[in-house]
Scaffold this motif. Structure first.
Motif: not given
Length: 256
Positions: A108-112
């Motif tokens: 979720f964090v890396l997807s941004i």
């Protein structure tokens, strides 16, 4: 048919379109109005530094009305694309996931930042294509009516460009898994950076263009040069593709 059914649209396309257009519009107007108050794009006022060759006077009301009007039409087109995706069920064939537990929190964090990098790549090549003789008049000329843009030029597009811009963002959710909250964060950052790029002032330090790390970051100064010349500096967030493909303004990084 009841009177309320006449007054209220019932097609499944309409409500997602109206909702997304409202959210996009309120976000854009709030951020652009704040940025305009902060930047006040003239050499005499506002935070930050004026760009090289910044005019002493510009941003007349007619100029701003044109940018604002075009931007609002673009936002409605963005909303229409979302209306098609959600109202016609096409989003079900994407990689959008609604349960945050479906993927690890780290994703979720890396997807941004992954979405930011993908968007920058897709935007660079779309932007290069729109500067070809074949497509410039059809798609991109409206945006370049703002030789010295204001924050309200962020989405001042011809409808064909607005549709293309919406579709390259849509591609992202068919390429990588994305939670709606991550999408919201990414798109809010994208709007903010787009407004900064058109604000007429520079907030990064003077040395950023020649810094080992800063040279890869796109700046308001770089994008102002693009609007002034109609070429060079095609990136959105970064200068990676410009430097790799030799499309960086040769004067970028010189004393302004």
């Amino acid at each position: 048919m009841n009177s309320w059914q006449v007054l209220l649209p019932t097609h499944p396309f309409v409500w997602p379109m109206m909702f997304v257009t409202l959210i996009y519009g309120l976000r854009y107007l709030a951020m652009a109005a704040l940025a305009y108050r902060v930047a006040r794009p003239t050499p005499q006022g506002g935070w930050g530094r004026p760009h090289r060759n910044a005019p002493l006077r510009f941003a007349a009301r007619q100029h701003i009305r044109r940018e604002l009007g075009n931007s609002l039409i673009s936002l409605a087109i963005f909303g229409a694309v979302n209306g098609v995706l959600f109202g016609w069920g096409l989003i079900q064939h994407s990689l959008v996931y609604f349960r945050i537990s479906a993927y690890p929190v780290w994703w979720f964090v890396l997807s941004i930042p992954v979405m930011v990098i993908l968007h920058d790549t897709l935007f660079y090549w779309l932007h290069r294509a729109m500067h070809t003789r074949l497509l410039f008049g059809l798609m991109h000329k409206v945006h370049h009516q703002s030789t010295h843009p204001t924050v309200f030029a962020a989405y001042s597009f011809h409808p064909t460009e607005a549709l293309a811009e919406a579709l390259i963002v849509t591609v992202i959710v068919y390429v990588i898994p994305a939670h709606p909250l991550a999408l919201l964060i990414f798109q809010t950052f994208s709007t903010a950076y787009n407004i900064y790029g058109h604000c007429g002032r520079e907030f990064y330090p003077v040395e950023v263009a020649n810094h080992p790390l800063g040279r890869w970051v796109n700046t308001s100064t770089a994008h102002a040069a693009h609007h002034g010349q109609g070429r060079y500096n095609y990136g959105f967030y970064f200068m990676f593709w410009d430097r790799l493909m030799g499309t960086t303004d040769p004067k970028y990084g010189q004393a302004s």
